[in-house]
Enzyme design. Structure first.
Site, PDB file in Angstrom:
ATOM      1  CB  SER A 141      -0.980  -0.193   1.334  1.00 53.18           C
ATOM      2  OG  SER A 141      -2.020   0.963   1.159  1.00 53.18           O
ATOM      3  CG  ASP A 237      -2.286  16.837  14.399  1.00 53.83           C
ATOM      4  OD1 ASP A 237      -3.386  16.217  14.439  1.00 53.83           O
ATOM      5  OD2 ASP A 237      -1.830  17.167  15.477  1.00 53.83           O
ATOM      6  CG  HIS A 296      -5.734  -3.131   0.904  1.00 58.30           C
ATOM      7  ND1 HIS A 296      -4.744  -2.712  -0.364  1.00 58.30           N
ATOM      8  CD2 HIS A 296      -4.871  -1.979   1.870  1.00 58.30           C
ATOM      9  CE1 HIS A 296      -3.841  -1.626  -0.170  1.00 58.30           C
ATOM     10  NE2 HIS A 296      -3.960  -1.279   1.121  1.00 58.30           N
TER      11      HIS A 296
END
EC number: 3.1.1.116
Length: 315
Positions: A141, A237, A296
């Site tokens: 990924s 963040d 996945h």
């Protein structure tokens, strides 16, 4: 980020099946406390280039004459995702096997800088320092996109490439990662709860948005206790700020001419037939192989098939 600052006081990991070499880059053990790394560019402003970070890694010893195998995890993952597979592969092949935490993940430092270019640069620093180039790079990924870019930018460092259920194209149409980030940021856990209760509470709060229990369990590997409070060790963040870049793939004109395997899960849409022309443009020697019963997270769904595919490609 407050959670990131609190992470500086912790994170210990159990030792692997045989004594590995471990480190936070070349400078110390991977059991070192996780710093919040200063950014040289404050998120890319001011014209300064982001700096590479000393990544946390685990290296299993093997035959130096054989190219090492390097595993790069996906978004929200860590090097521990490949612990069992790394041990088995080291045993079965006799190769050195390296697992690495990407910046803002696992035990690696936090930084506001997050892009495939800078993650590739992190590896361009680390791999030669460890004497592991050229090596076989296996990326899942997000880690697969980092691996692809590394191979395109520095082909002399990559002996062969395995991209696990990812294509060199934008992934936004099949990704729920933005939803996951938002759900994780919304979690609220009272201080001083026992770990088992805190994890159950976080799972309950995530379940309203993330229905797949396996995905929730993957996300919850990032929940850690710091001074009696539960926080996310992944830098949410930074991921939220740069998620669009992480779901895309940098535009490249050059090709990587080394052997390349795209390993896809049959139950996943991350490698679609419409991606094949771009795959073959950038990786003209690419093979595309499907694991029948996998989604996945192929290495979690079908670990034996995953190992067999890697071993078959190494021959």
């Amino acid at each position: 980020m407050r959670a990131g600052q609190q992470l500086a006081s912790m994170l210990r990991w159990t030792r692997a099946w045989r004594l590995p070499r471990e480190g936070l880059g070349p400078h110390g053990p991977s059991f070192a406390r996780v710093p919040v790394a200063p950014s040289s560019s404050s998120g890319g402003r001011g014209g300064a280039e982001p700096r590479p970070l000393p990544l946390s890694y685990r290296l299993l010893d093997g035959e130096a004459a054989l190219p090492a195998v390097v595993f790069l995890h996906g978004l929200f993952g860590s090097k521990t995702n490949f612990n069992s597979i790394a041990k088995i592969l080291a045993q079965q092949t006799g190769r050195r096997v390296l697992t690495v935490d990407a910046r803002n993940h696992g035990d690696s430092p936090h930084s506001p800088d997050m892009s495939y270019e800078i993650m590739s640069q992190d590896l361009q620093d680390l791999l030669p320092q460890l004497g592991l180039v050229p090596c076989v790079v296996v990326g899942h990924s997000m880690g697969g996109k980092t691996a692809m870019l590394l191979a395109l930018q520095r082909p002399e460092l990559v002996e062969r490439l395995i991209a696990v259920d990812i294509s060199p194209v934008e992934s936004t149409g099949v990704s729920h990662f933005a939803t996951y980030v938002a759900a994780m940021r919304a979690i609220s856990i009272p201080d001083e709860l026992p770990r088992s209760r805190a994890r159950k509470l976080a799972d309950e709060q995530l379940s309203s948005v993330v229905q797949d229990m396996a995905v929730r369990q993957h996300l919850l590997t990032n929940l850690v206790e710091v001074d009696g409070r539960f926080v996310w060790r992944v830098n949410l963040d930074a991921l939220a700020q740069h998620l669009d870049k992480l779901l895309a793939f940098p535009q490249r004109q050059e090709s990587y001419l080394g052997p390349t395997l795209f390993l896809r899960g049959r139950n996943s849409q991350f490698v679609h037939p419409s991606h094949h022309p771009e795959i073959m443009r950038l990786f003209p020697r690419a093979q595309i192989q499907t694991v029948p019963n996998a989604g996945h997270w192929i290495h979690a769904d079908c670990p034996q098939d995953f190992i067999a595919a890697i071993r078959g490609f190494l021959v």
